[in-house]
Write a protein that holds these residues in place. Structure first.
Motif, mmCIF file in Angstrom:
data_model
loop_
_atom_site.group_PDB
_atom_site.id
_atom_site.type_symbol
_atom_site.label_atom_id
_atom_site.label_comp_id
_atom_site.label_asym_id
_atom_site.label_seq_id
_atom_site.Cartn_x
_atom_site.Cartn_y
_atom_site.Cartn_z
ATOM 1 N N UNK A 90 -7.839 -8.059 0.841
ATOM 2 C CA UNK A 90 -6.794 -7.280 1.507
ATOM 3 C C UNK A 90 -6.899 -5.785 1.211
ATOM 4 N N UNK A 91 -7.505 -5.440 0.087
ATOM 5 C CA UNK A 91 -7.527 -4.058 -0.371
ATOM 6 C C UNK A 91 -8.960 -3.696 -0.736
ATOM 7 N N UNK A 92 -9.380 -2.495 -0.365
ATOM 8 C CA UNK A 92 -10.765 -2.072 -0.577
ATOM 9 C C UNK A 92 -10.800 -0.792 -1.398
ATOM 10 N N UNK A 93 -11.611 -0.808 -2.437
ATOM 11 C CA UNK A 93 -11.858 0.394 -3.237
ATOM 12 C C UNK A 93 -13.282 0.834 -2.951
ATOM 13 N N UNK A 94 -13.417 2.007 -2.366
ATOM 14 C CA UNK A 94 -14.729 2.529 -1.989
ATOM 15 C C UNK A 94 -15.253 3.458 -3.074
ATOM 16 N N UNK A 95 -16.507 3.243 -3.474
ATOM 17 C CA UNK A 95 -17.193 4.154 -4.373
ATOM 18 C C UNK A 95 -18.603 4.379 -3.853
ATOM 19 N N UNK A 96 -19.229 5.435 -4.339
ATOM 20 C CA UNK A 96 -20.624 5.672 -3.991
ATOM 21 C C UNK A 96 -21.538 4.930 -4.959
ATOM 22 N N UNK A 114 -0.082 0.558 -2.823
ATOM 23 C CA UNK A 114 1.227 0.341 -2.194
ATOM 24 C C UNK A 114 1.087 0.486 -0.689
ATOM 25 N N UNK A 115 1.837 -0.331 0.032
ATOM 26 C CA UNK A 115 1.767 -0.332 1.488
ATOM 27 C C UNK A 115 2.177 1.041 2.037
ATOM 28 N N UNK A 116 1.475 1.464 3.082
ATOM 29 C CA UNK A 116 1.773 2.747 3.707
ATOM 30 C C UNK A 116 1.002 3.908 3.112
ATOM 31 N N UNK A 117 0.120 3.631 2.133
ATOM 32 C CA UNK A 117 -0.641 4.689 1.466
ATOM 33 C C UNK A 117 -2.114 4.300 1.333
ATOM 34 N N UNK A 180 -12.057 6.062 -3.444
ATOM 35 C CA UNK A 180 -11.038 6.035 -2.394
ATOM 36 C C UNK A 180 -10.629 4.583 -2.142
ATOM 37 N N UNK A 181 -9.326 4.336 -2.071
ATOM 38 C CA UNK A 181 -8.841 2.968 -1.884
ATOM 39 C C UNK A 181 -7.899 2.906 -0.678
ATOM 40 N N UNK A 182 -7.975 1.801 0.047
ATOM 41 C CA UNK A 182 -7.171 1.655 1.255
ATOM 42 C C UNK A 182 -7.011 0.173 1.580
ATOM 43 N N UNK A 187 -7.623 0.197 7.597
ATOM 44 C CA UNK A 187 -8.981 0.582 7.973
ATOM 45 C C UNK A 187 -9.278 0.108 9.398
ATOM 46 N N UNK A 188 -8.958 -1.147 9.670
ATOM 47 C CA UNK A 188 -9.200 -1.711 10.996
ATOM 48 C C UNK A 188 -8.319 -1.035 12.045
ATOM 49 N N UNK A 189 -7.104 -0.717 11.664
ATOM 50 C CA UNK A 189 -6.144 -0.090 12.592
ATOM 51 C C UNK A 189 -6.664 1.237 13.136
ATOM 52 N N UNK A 190 -7.342 2.033 12.308
ATOM 53 C CA UNK A 190 -7.858 3.336 12.770
ATOM 54 C C UNK A 190 -9.323 3.250 13.193
ATOM 55 N N UNK A 191 -9.871 2.021 13.197
ATOM 56 C CA UNK A 191 -11.250 1.725 13.609
ATOM 57 C C UNK A 191 -12.277 2.213 12.595
ATOM 58 N N UNK A 192 -11.898 2.244 11.344
ATOM 59 C CA UNK A 192 -12.846 2.522 10.268
ATOM 60 C C UNK A 192 -13.464 3.901 10.328
#
Length: 265
Positions: A90-96, A114-117, A180-182, A187-192
């Protein structure tokens, strides 16, 4: 959502640098809270990277999912979208693929979710000499006063003080995909990420701008979820200006969706 029930994926972008990816995966193996899956977004690496990933698959008790595409130049956004397609968390933490993380990195991000952030973390930097050293020793236990660490303020871990850092939640400026976490649904809502970015620069700013335009605000996470950036020379910046123009168009037109992203891969 209860941090203990939150399912988390770590999304790692990489290209032909298995020595660095090795240290990144080693730091994830040392987490006090493991993620539920690891997503490798591989922009055309050779067989050494695949062999490394297969080795770590034997060490982790969680899935490591490897998205690979042919090397046709810097196409980071496209491979990030392909990797997120593999995710079930459900939640993704992006790193390089050159970011070593503190043992409490995942736990700290889980508490901040938290939802909405979406959440922008910070990073300390490693010197070239320190990078050469750790490639030899594989010793990655850093702290505020470690030799070879600079941007030291970003190496301070004091989670109770994180709440005192509250910059403009509607600013996409200086958002960095290296920590960066989202939410996957957001992510899908804004088309990644926007697939038409080529070369280095601005893709994370533009992605963040669309999240903000969609009503998803930025939270800045300081003094927690500590990360350390392995030294490397600067990327080539031949596409820097064309990429900036894409970002400026998203800002000017208040765009919350891109026409070539997650759904088009």
């Amino acid at each position: 959502m209860n941090a203990e029930k939150l399912t988390i994926a770590v999304l790692i972008s990489t290209y032909n640098w298995p020595e660095a990816l090795n240290l990144v995966l080693l730091s994830l193996l040392k987490q006090t809270r493991l993620p539920d899956e690891i997503l490798i977004a591989d922009d055309g690496s050779g067989p050494d990277t695949k062999a490394l990933i297969d080795y770590y698959r034997s060490l982790f008790p969680i899935p490591i999912k490897h998205a690979w595409q042919e090397d046709k130049g810097f196409r980071k956004c496209l491979i990030l979208n392909k990797a997120v397609k593999l995710s079930e968390a459900k939640y993704i933490i992006e790193i390089d693929g050159d970011i070593i993380v503190n043992p409490k990195f995942i736990a700290d991000h889980a508490r901040a979710a938290s939802k909405g952030y979406f959440v922008q973390g910070s990073r300390a930097m490693l010197t070239e000499a320190k990078t050469i050293e750790i490639f030899k020793t594989k010793q990655i236990n850093f702290h505020l006063l470690s030799n070879g660490v600079y941007s030291r303020f970003n190496a301070v871990r004091a989670p109770l003080l994180s709440v005192f850092f509250n910059p403009n939640p509607r600013s996409s400026w200086n958002v960095k995909g290296c920590n960066l976490a989202f939410w996957r649904d957001d992510y899908i809502r804004v088309n990644g990420y926007y697939n038409n970015f080529e070369g280095w620069g601005w893709e994370d700013y533009e992605f963040a701008a669309r999240l903000i335009n969609a009503g998803i605000l930025k939270k800045r996470l300081k003094m927690a979820a500590i990360s350390y950036h392995i030294f490397h020379p600067q990327h080539h910046r031949e596409n820097f200006l064309p990429n900036e123009l894409i970002y400026q168009k998203t800002i000017a037109e208040n765009l919350s969706y891109c026409n070539s992203g997650y759904h088009e891969v």
